[in-house]
Write an enzyme that holds these catalytic residues in place. Sequence first.
Site, PDB file in Angstrom:
ATOM      1  N   GLY B 152       1.759   0.620   1.006  1.00 48.97           N
ATOM      2  CA  GLY B 152       2.111   0.835   2.397  1.00 48.97           C
ATOM      3  C   GLY B 152       2.055   2.308   2.755  1.00 48.97           C
ATOM      4  CB  CYS B 153       1.595   3.979   6.002  1.00 48.64           C
ATOM      5  SG  CYS B 153       2.701   2.966   7.013  1.00 48.64           S
ATOM      6  CE1 TYR B 154       7.202   5.499   8.408  1.00 45.67           C
ATOM      7  CE2 TYR B 154       7.095   3.120   8.465  1.00 45.67           C
ATOM      8  CZ  TYR B 154       7.230   4.322   9.124  1.00 45.67           C
ATOM      9  OH  TYR B 154       7.388   4.337  10.482  1.00 45.67           O
ATOM     10  CB  THR B 156       1.391   6.328   0.376  1.00 46.96           C
ATOM     11  OG1 THR B 156       0.798   5.056   0.127  1.00 46.96           O
ATOM     12  CG2 THR B 156       0.502   7.425  -0.191  1.00 46.96           C
ATOM     13  CB  SER B 157       4.736   9.551   2.858  1.00 41.91           C
ATOM     14  OG  SER B 157       5.852   8.807   3.319  1.00 41.91           O
TER      15      SER B 157
END
Lengths: 341, 341, 341, 341
Positions: B152-154, B156-157
Site C-alpha cells: 500500500g501507499c501509506y 511503503t512510506s
Amino acid sequence: MKVKVGIIGATGYAGKELIRLLLRHPGIEIVSLSAKLPGNTSSISPIFPEFKGIIDLPCINFEEAASIAKIVDLVFLALPHTVSMKIVPEFLESGKKVIDLSADFRLHDAAIYEQWYNVQHSCPKAINEAVYGLPELYREEIKKAGLIANPGCYPTSVILGIVPLLKEGLVDTNHIIVNSVSGVSGVGREPSLKAHFPERNESFAAYSVGSHRHIPEIEQELGKLGRQEVKITFVTHLAPMDRGILSTIYLQLKKEIDLKNLLSLYNEFYSSCPFVRIREEFPETKWVTTTNYCDISLKEDKRTGQVIVLSSLDNLIKGASGQAVQNMNLMYGFEETLGIR
Amino acid sequence: MKVKVGIIGATGYAGKELIRLLLRHPGIEIVSLSAKLPGNTSSISPIFPEFKGIIDLPCINFEEAASIAKIVDLVFLALPHTVSMKIVPEFLESGKKVIDLSADFRLHDAAIYEQWYNVQHSCPKAINEAVYGLPELYREEIKKAGLIANPGCYPTSVILGIVPLLKEGLVDTNHIIVNSVSGVSGVGREPSLKAHFPERNESFAAYSVGSHRHIPEIEQELGKLGRQEVKITFVTHLAPMDRGILSTIYLQLKKEIDLKNLLSLYNEFYSSCPFVRIREEFPETKWVTTTNYCDISLKEDKRTGQVIVLSSLDNLIKGASGQAVQNMNLMYGFEETLGIR
Amino acid sequence: MKVKVGIIGATGYAGKELIRLLLRHPGIEIVSLSAKLPGNTSSISPIFPEFKGIIDLPCINFEEAASIAKIVDLVFLALPHTVSMKIVPEFLESGKKVIDLSADFRLHDAAIYEQWYNVQHSCPKAINEAVYGLPELYREEIKKAGLIANPGCYPTSVILGIVPLLKEGLVDTNHIIVNSVSGVSGVGREPSLKAHFPERNESFAAYSVGSHRHIPEIEQELGKLGRQEVKITFVTHLAPMDRGILSTIYLQLKKEIDLKNLLSLYNEFYSSCPFVRIREEFPETKWVTTTNYCDISLKEDKRTGQVIVLSSLDNLIKGASGQAVQNMNLMYGFEETLGIR
Amino acid sequence: MKVKVGIIGATGYAGKELIRLLLRHPGIEIVSLSAKLPGNTSSISPIFPEFKGIIDLPCINFEEAASIAKIVDLVFLALPHTVSMKIVPEFLESGKKVIDLSADFRLHDAAIYEQWYNVQHSCPKAINEAVYGLPELYREEIKKAGLIANPGCYPTSVILGIVPLLKEGLVDTNHIIVNSVSGVSGVGREPSLKAHFPERNESFAAYSVGSHRHIPEIEQELGKLGRQEVKITFVTHLAPMDRGILSTIYLQLKKEIDLKNLLSLYNEFYSSCPFVRIREEFPETKWVTTTNYCDISLKEDKRTGQVIVLSSLDNLIKGASGQAVQNMNLMYGFEETLGIR
C-alpha cells in the site's frame, strides 16, 4: 459612545482580518491604522484592494504609531514579536488598553522567552500585567485586563483540544504528541521562496520540527492547567491552502474511557463557550474557515490505548484576529459573540 | 524478446500511471488493457485523453479479462480489494506472473484479512506464494516470485521510515505514532462528495482515524522485522493536492542517539537502494512527485526523547505503480531502475 | 560521441525543466550549469532538492559563464531578456550553437524590439542569423541554424492555433482576439507579492492587458505567414495552478466553413508534426502537463460567424524547454521526439 | 415584524449561501428549508456541518415544499431550471413573493427559452410578471415585483460590464466577444468526474463553447438596453478554484475614446449603485470573494481600437444569493445593502 480602536500592523494578514471584523462590529470605531510602509502614509485601500469603497482611512507610518495613543481607547498590535514589546509600555502608561497579537507577552517567564526567541525581553514588568487571552480558560481575568497577550494560532487549537482531558488527570503527560497543519497565510504576507506559489502549491511539508516557538506557550498553559510540568513533541506542517489549522493530538490514556464519556466531558467543559463546538464527525478545516469557531472531535484507539483529538480553527480568526475581537468584547462588556458570529 | 504485459484495472489512477510508466520501459510491451467499463470495449484514449497519439490499445471489458492469460507473460492487477483474489488463481494456474496492487495478498494471515476487510478470503492458498513487494526489504524473494503483493501507499512510506531504527531495537514498540497525509488521488477516480472539488479544495481533514486498513499491513511488516508484536496508532489525512504522501512518524527512543548517528544508520541501511534518499532537509512531497523515490529525513527531539521520521513519496508511483514496475524489473532481471528513473 | 551541452540560467523554472529533460536524452551530455547565484559556485542539488542523487554538477556563477564556450558544443540560454544578447556573440564567435530561450532574438526588426522592451539591442547583427525556433513552421531552417530564438510560451500556443486558417486566407485579420491563461510558473521563480501563495491561490486575474511583450512576436509570425500586417488584441491572465497555458482564440471567418472541414484543414497542416494533436474535445491543460504536446481543437459559432480555436500546452515544456530540446534534436539530426516523448 | 422567508433548494451551493447571508440579516427570519433529500426530513446541519450550532432548522423533503406557502411571506427558489416553473404558480396564487434563482423566468420569450433549454415552458403567463432582478438596471421595477427572475452568474458580470458603453452607442454590436472564467462551485454540488478533485485541480479548460445557456439572457438584456439586436460570442471556462468569475469582454469601439472618459462614463453610470466598483487596477476575483461586489475596470487597446472590460464577481454572491438578498431588500424597503455588506 463607541470604543475608539487603532490597529498597528494593519498591512499583514492578521491586520487585514482585524479591519474586516471590526468594520462589522457595532460597538467600536476604527480611528487609526498604522504599519511599516515602504513610503509615506497611504490610504489602506491600495494596499488591500478588497477594501475599496469600504474603508478609506489613511495608514500612517509605523514610526508615528505611538502618537495614536492620544486618540484611541484600545490598540491592537499585529506586529512581529520583539517589535510589540517596544511599543506596549507607551500605551499602558497612557492608560490605554492593548491587545497584542505577537508572542511578546504570552510567556510569564522572561527567561523562557529569551531562550526561545534569542533576544532579551525589553519590558519584563508588563509581562506580569498581561493576561493570556484565551477566553475559554481566562474569561474573568480578560474582563479586567489592561494588556492581553493574544494566543498563537497553533496553541489555541492545541490547548483547547487537550485541556479537558488534562484537567481530569486522564492522560500521561510524558507522551503528548501534537501534529499540526496550517494553511500558508500562517507564514505571513512577506514574499519568500518558501511561500512562492509554484513552490508551495501541490506540496506538503513539515517545518520547525520539534523546535517551533509555540512550544513553550503550549507547555506553559498545559502545565498550569495540569498542575505539573508538561513537555510536548510538536511538529508543524504547511498544506497548500490559504487558511485553516488542524491539530491531530495523540494522548496516552491512563485508564480506558469510552468515546461517549469523552464527548460528555468535552461538552460539559465547553458548555458555556460559544465558539467551541464538540463534534461527532472528524472536523474539516473548511467548516471553520472565516469563522471564530474551534471544532473538536475525539476518537479512542482501543488497540493502543491512545485517544486522538482533532482540533480545527481558522488561523487568522480564532487563531488570531477573531480571538482578539472576542477578547475586546469581554474587556468592554459587549456580548462575547458580537461582530464575530 | 520483450516481456508481454497486461493491465487489468486500467481506468483508475494506478492503472493510468502503470500505462504511462510502462510505455517508457524498453524491455516490455503492453499487449492488453482491461477494466470495468460502462459499455463495450473502448479504446483507452477517450478514457484518458492524455494518451491520444501515444497508445491506442483497446480496453476490453473486465468480464473478459481472464482471457488475457493466454497472451501475456505478466499481468498487473490494479483492482479494488476482493476483486483481485477472484482473478489471481486463473493466472497463477496458467503459469503467468502476477503483480497485484490490491490488498488481497499482502496479509499472511487470512484471519486478519477477514477481520479488517469484513469478507472471507477466497484464495488463502495463494497467500503463501505471495511475496510482499517492497524491494528494499525483500529484493531476493521478489526475484523468484510468481505473485507479488504490491504494498500500500501509506505502508511503503511508513515501513521504509521505521525499519532501520526498529531493526536495531532502538525504539519503544509500544508507542509508535504515525501521522500520514495524502493527496486526493489516493481516494481513487470514482466521483464522490468527499472528493468533489469545491468540498475538498482549501480543506484539510483526517479520515479513518485509528481504523485505516493499512494498519495490519504495517504492523505485520514491522513485527516481522522487529521480531516482536508491534501496534501502531495511525491517523490518515487528505490535503488539497493531487499527489504525494508525507508520513510524520513519532518514535520513542530507548536511549539517546544523535542525529549524525541516525543519519549514518539510515544511509547504511539503504546504501544499495536506488530509490530511497536519506536527506538532511525535511522533505517536501513535491520533490518526489512523479518519481519513484522515497525521501526520508530525521530529527531527534532531545526535550522529549522522541525521534521524528519524515517519509515522503508519490502515492501513485513509489506508493503503487512505480513500485510495481520496480518489482517487475527484479522479477525479469532488468536493472532495478529501468524505466522508472 | 555525445553532444556536449551547457545551460546558462539553470536556476529558474525553464532551466530546471531543461535539466530534467536533458538527463533523459540519450544523445547528449550536460557538461556545465551556470546561473546568477547569491554566493559562490554551488552544486545544483541544494538549489533543486528534487535532483539529489540524480545530478551533482556544480552550478558556476554567471560571471564565469562565458568560459563554458570552451567545453560545450551547444549552449541553452535560459536568461532574462537583455541578458542573453550580451552573451550570445561570444558563443557564436567561438563557433558554438546557441538556443536562446529569451526574447532577445525573436524579433527580426531591432526597432520593434527596442519599442517593446525599452532598451537598445546590443547585437542587431546576430538577429539576422537567428531562426525562430518553431519546428512546425521552420523545421528546415532550424536544422541548419547556429542560433535559435526559442519562441515564447504564449506565442507558441497562439501561432500554432491560428496559422492553418490564416494561411488559407479564411479569417479577417483585423479582428483577431486572443485570450490566454497561464499557470503561475509563467511569472518565474523570483518571489513577489503577485506570486505569493495566499495572494495568488484561489484567485483569477488579467495582467498586461493589451500590452504583453509577446504581442510583437505573434504579430510578426502571423504577418509573415498571412502575407499581410496583422494586429491582435491580446489579454493574458493567471490561473491558480502551477503549469499550463490555454489560449482561446476568436477569429472572424470570411466565409462559412463547417467544423469537419476545419478539422481536416488542421489535421492536414500538422500531419507531419509529432507534437501537435488536433482534438475533437475541448482540451484541458492537464492533458498536456509535463509533455511537449500542443493540443488544439476548434468550434465554429454559426450565430456570430466566429471560429473559436482552443490551443493548450505546458508553458515550461512546449512553451519553453521541451521546444528547445525539440530544436536541438533537429539541429543535430536526432529524431525530433527523442527524449521528449 | 420580521419578514418570514423560506428557501427551497437549500442543499446546493446557492442555497447554502442564502442561509449564511440571511442568518446575518436583521429584518428577516428563516422559517423553512426544503430540498430534494435522499431520505426523510433531516436537520440542515448534518448536510452542512458548517452550520452546527448556528441553525438547526429541519430541511423538509421537496415533495412537501408547496406547503411552505402557508407560513412564508417570501420564498427563494434555488432549484434547477424546469423545476422552478412547476412550483412558482402555487406561490404566486397564494399571494406570496418569489425570488427564483433558476433560469426559468429570465427570458421574456418562451420560444427562446424552449429553444435553448429543450423543454416546453409550463408557465408562460408568469413570464410576463417576472422582473429581471438586476438592481443596477431595474431597481424601481424590482421594488414592486412579485416574482423576481434572479440573473445568472455570468450574465450579471457581462451585462454590468457592457451596459454603460452600449447605452451610449459607442460599440459595434456585431463584434462582442465575451471570455468568462468561473470557479468550480459554478458546476454545482452534484459529484461528477468533471468536478472530481484530481481531474479539476491544476487544470484549466473551456466548456460549452459558443453554446452556453446564459447566452440568450445576456443578448436579451443587451438588446433591450442597446435598442437593437445583439449577438455575442461567448466562451466559458473553469479555473481550479472554489469561487469567482472574471469576464474579459472585448468591444470594438466605433470611435476613439480615452481611458479617462471611459472611467468617467462608468463611474457616472453606477454612481448610485453600492455594489459596483469601478477600478483603475485590473480586478482579481479574490478581491470580491464572499462579497456582493461587482468590480469593473477598463483598458483601451489603441493599436486595435478595442476596449477591454474586466468584470469580476463572486458567482455565489453577486452572481446568485447575494443578488437575491439585494433584490429582497428592494422589495421590502430595506436598505439595499442590509445584511450583504
